[in-house]
Design a protein around this motif. Structure first.
Motif, PDB file in Angstrom:
ATOM      1  N   GLU A   1      35.634  31.635  45.362  1.00  0.00           N
ATOM      2  CA  GLU A   1      35.494  30.922  44.089  1.00  0.00           C
ATOM      3  C   GLU A   1      34.504  29.774  44.229  1.00  0.00           C
ATOM      4  O   GLU A   1      33.656  29.556  43.345  1.00  0.00           O
TER       5      GLU A   1
ATOM      6  N   PHE B   1      35.293  35.691  39.150  1.00  0.00           N
ATOM      7  CA  PHE B   1      35.337  35.435  37.709  1.00  0.00           C
ATOM      8  C   PHE B   1      36.652  35.961  37.154  1.00  0.00           C
ATOM      9  O   PHE B   1      37.332  36.776  37.789  1.00  0.00           O
ATOM     10  N   GLU B   2      37.025  35.465  35.971  1.00  0.00           N
ATOM     11  CA  GLU B   2      38.274  35.897  35.327  1.00  0.00           C
ATOM     12  C   GLU B   2      37.961  36.763  34.127  1.00  0.00           C
ATOM     13  O   GLU B   2      37.032  36.495  33.361  1.00  0.00           O
ATOM     14  N   GLN B   3      38.762  37.810  33.977  1.00  0.00           N
ATOM     15  CA  GLN B   3      38.586  38.720  32.840  1.00  0.00           C
ATOM     16  C   GLN B   3      39.886  39.452  32.602  1.00  0.00           C
ATOM     17  O   GLN B   3      40.525  39.927  33.561  1.00  0.00           O
ATOM     18  N   ASP B   4      40.319  39.545  31.367  1.00  0.00           N
ATOM     19  CA  ASP B   4      41.547  40.252  30.982  1.00  0.00           C
ATOM     20  C   ASP B   4      42.756  39.734  31.756  1.00  0.00           C
ATOM     21  O   ASP B   4      43.655  40.501  32.123  1.00  0.00           O
TER      22      ASP B   4
ATOM     23  N   LYS C   1      41.749  38.092  38.142  1.00  0.00           N
ATOM     24  CA  LYS C   1      40.652  37.487  38.900  1.00  0.00           C
ATOM     25  C   LYS C   1      39.862  38.597  39.591  1.00  0.00           C
ATOM     26  O   LYS C   1      40.442  39.450  40.262  1.00  0.00           O
ATOM     27  N   TRP C   2      38.548  38.546  39.423  1.00  0.00           N
ATOM     28  CA  TRP C   2      37.674  39.590  39.933  1.00  0.00           C
ATOM     29  C   TRP C   2      36.687  39.013  40.945  1.00  0.00           C
ATOM     30  O   TRP C   2      36.265  37.863  40.848  1.00  0.00           O
TER      31      TRP C   2
ATOM     32  N   ARG D   1      32.853  39.585  42.165  1.00  0.00           N
ATOM     33  CA  ARG D   1      31.640  40.217  41.659  1.00  0.00           C
ATOM     34  C   ARG D   1      30.907  40.923  42.806  1.00  0.00           C
ATOM     35  O   ARG D   1      29.879  40.474  43.302  1.00  0.00           O
TER      36      ARG D   1
ATOM     37  N   LYS E   1      30.971  48.827  41.549  1.00  0.00           N
ATOM     38  CA  LYS E   1      31.643  48.126  40.460  1.00  0.00           C
ATOM     39  C   LYS E   1      32.337  46.886  41.015  1.00  0.00           C
ATOM     40  O   LYS E   1      32.589  46.783  42.212  1.00  0.00           O
ATOM     41  N   ASP E   2      32.609  45.909  40.133  1.00  0.00           N
ATOM     42  CA  ASP E   2      33.325  44.714  40.550  1.00  0.00           C
ATOM     43  C   ASP E   2      34.781  45.066  40.827  1.00  0.00           C
ATOM     44  O   ASP E   2      35.314  46.061  40.307  1.00  0.00           O
TER      45      ASP E   2
ATOM     46  N   VAL F   1      38.947  43.992  41.156  1.00  0.00           N
ATOM     47  CA  VAL F   1      40.060  43.100  40.837  1.00  0.00           C
ATOM     48  C   VAL F   1      40.693  42.624  42.134  1.00  0.00           C
ATOM     49  O   VAL F   1      41.032  43.433  43.003  1.00  0.00           O
TER      50      VAL F   1
ATOM     51  N   SER G   1      46.479  41.021  36.631  1.00  0.00           N
ATOM     52  CA  SER G   1      46.897  40.207  35.485  1.00  0.00           C
ATOM     53  C   SER G   1      48.356  39.776  35.575  1.00  0.00           C
ATOM     54  O   SER G   1      48.751  38.774  34.990  1.00  0.00           O
TER      55      SER G   1
END
Length: 559
Positions: free
Chosen positions: A279, A285-288, A291-292, A294, A302-303, A305, A309
């Protein structure tokens, strides 16, 4: 004359050419290491080098002219019989018999150190291999990694590298829960759950858990409530299973320096620390609600997870923390040996390496091993007596023994699927590669015993100029190659090169044995030729033993 001495002679010839103005270079322009190799055809000499092709243009001349210049200078070097210019500018160098034969004494005096080098000095390598889940016996694929991994560690250590053999103990996750439920079911006399583990070993461990509880005075685990019962069988069952795994590996000649527990990554906060570092580097990064990482920045498809969640860690979270832990322990090279079903892990793990600021394929190497198939009586062997569903390490060792099993598993490149013929490995014939090599070593020992009985003693003479037979030249040539083969096997992570070398050396020795006598016939006189051939015999014996040791295979004195 050793390869090192020849290389030094070539370098001195280059320096004198520069000093005399025949080569328009400075000494600093010369490569640190002049490369020499054995010609493919023996009639082309003992050694060849392309150094003239490398330096001619930069030195203001053409390759053949430079090659001839070097040939003229090398021709007067002690121990060099002939130097010829070939093709566009290769140098073919033939040593005189005495210079070539000196190697026999060098090898005998070096003993176990012959073949070792410092080409890997300064490297601190973490080598992780096998790492089978503690939910069942080691299957044949894991057995291949045990043989190859241990041999690779030995080869790398022979080049001066520090190697830590590490086993990643998977004691965290769903597979352990399924294992525990399977033990409980068998302890209750029930069938294993649909997603559980079968095989006689599950019943054996379930019985051992119950017997162990009784022995130490614990309450009967079957009387505990469901959650406590599950945990009791999980803890005790995993310990019992892993004790069996370690015992099997030890009997296979494989021991580890570190047994790293996956669960420790979660209980010590290592996962959180690794994620925090990524981080801080700006790669998370955060999505849905998750924490992912990149990883596409570093070539992944692909990125990924990292924290789901629901707040639980994804599988890659442990991989991230584990890689960082290895690097923080001071290992500058991390080598992971994974099965064929892990091919998809390469991209994401190399991306993790890069995200931490490291160099993929240098700080982190991933070796993928292909499948092993066992064949007996011409038919595939698919079932284990004990495991029920897969063939295990114990099955292979029971069929052919440790030596044959290890040798058969390590003699092929790991990126190739292999078929192992159990009937062939059990046969004492030249078609059985491990027998062929071990028999060569036993034959050298027998020759030494016969020589002693006939009064042939090494210490009475060493006359390398007498080693003029064609088979002697070929055998000496093979012996010369051993240090290069070991260094290359370590650099390329290919221990099978040592096995193939041992087979070639055994072949050269068997031919020499049939042509050249170490002991006189009948009451014939013992000559310096006999004594010197004993040096050559014993040098071969030493190299065969050294090679077999790198493979974790014994070198028998009698067969």
């Amino acid at each position: 004359m050793t390869p090192v001495e020849l290389i030094e002679a070539i370098r001195n010839a280059l320096i004198s050419s520069i000093e005399d103005g025949a080569l328009a270079l400075s000494v600093s322009d010369l490569p640190e290491q002049v490369h020499v190799e054995r010609p493919r055809q023996r009639e082309h000499g003992d050694w060849a080098t392309n150094i003239a092709l490398q330096l001619a243009k930069k030195g203001g001349t053409n390759p053949r002219a430079l090659a001839q210049e070097l040939a003229n200078r090398l021709g007067s070097t002690a121990g060099v019989a002939k130097v010829e210019v070939a093709g566009p500018g290769f140098l073919n160098i033939t040593l005189d018999a005495a210079a070539a034969g000196e190697l026999a004494k060098t090898i005998v005096e070096a003993g176990q150190d012959y073949g070792r080098s410092e080409t890997g000095a300064g490297k601190k390598i973490n080598l992780e291999f096998v790492s089978a889940n503690p939910t069942g016996p080691i299957h044949i694929g894991g057995t291949r990694w045990a043989a190859v991994g241990d041999s690779l560690a030995r080869v790398m250590e022979a080049t001066g590298a520090q190697v830590c053999r590490e086993y990643y103990f998977n004691d965290h996750g769903a597979q352990i829960d399924r294992f525990a439920r399977s033990l409980v079911a068998r302890a209750l006399g029930q069938d294993a759950p649909e997603d559980g583990y079968g095989g006689q070993y599950i019943q054996d461990i379930a019985d051992a858990v119950l017997a162990g509880a009784k022995e130490v005075g614990d309450p009967d685990p079957l009387t505990l409530d469901e959650a406590d019962r599950q945990e009791y069988f999980r803890a005790k069952g995993v310990d019992l299973m892993f004790a069996e795994i370690r015992k099997s590996l030890h009997e296979f000649g494989v021991d580890f320096d570190v047994y790293f527990h996956e669960n420790d990554l979660y209980t010590t906060g290592a996962v959180e620390r690794a994620i925090a570092r990524l981080e801080a580097a700006g790669h998370m990064f955060e999505q849905d609600g998750a924490k992912w990482l990149r990883t596409t920045t570093f070539g992944d498809d692909k990125d990924r997870v990292v924290i789901k969640s629901d707040g639980d860690a994804a599988y890659i979270a442990g991989d991230i923390a584990y890689y960082l832990d290895k690097r923080e322990r001071g290992f500058n090279e991390v080598v992971m040996m994974l099965g064929a079903d892990h091919h998809g892990y390469i991209g994401r793990l190399q991306a993790v390496c890069a995200a931490f600021g490291d160099e993929p394929h240098k700080n982190l190497e991933i070796l993928i091993g292909q499948m092993v198939n066992l064949v007996k009586d011409g038919e595939p062997v698919r079932m284990s007596k004990r495991a029920g569903t897969v063939v295990t390490l114990e099955d292979l060792v029971e069929a052919v023994g440790v030596d044959a099993a290890r040798y058969a598993l390590v003699r092929s490149s790991v990126d190739q699927s292999i078929d192992i013929d159990l009937d062939l490995l059990a046969a004492q014939t030249n078609e059985n590669p491990v027998f062929y090599v071990q028999y060569a070593h036993a034959r050298t020992a027998n020759v030494a015993r016969n020589a002693q009985a006939a009064g042939v003693r090494r210490e009475d003479a060493f006359a390398p100029e007498t080693l003029t037979h064609a088979t002697e030249s070929a055998l000496i040539g093979q012996l010369t190659e051993f240090p290069r083969v070991v260094a290359q096997a370590a650099e390329l992570r290919e221990p099978h090169r040592v096995a193939r070398y041992a087979e070639a050396l055994a072949g050269s020795y068997h031919k020499w044995y049939s042509e050249c006598r170490v002991t006189p016939i009948g009451d014939g006189e013992v000559t310096d030729t006999h004594r010197t051939r004993l040096w050559l015999n014993d040098a071969t014996r030493q190299v065969l033993a050294n090679a077999l040791n790198l493979l974790g295979v014994s070198a028998p004195e009698r067969m």
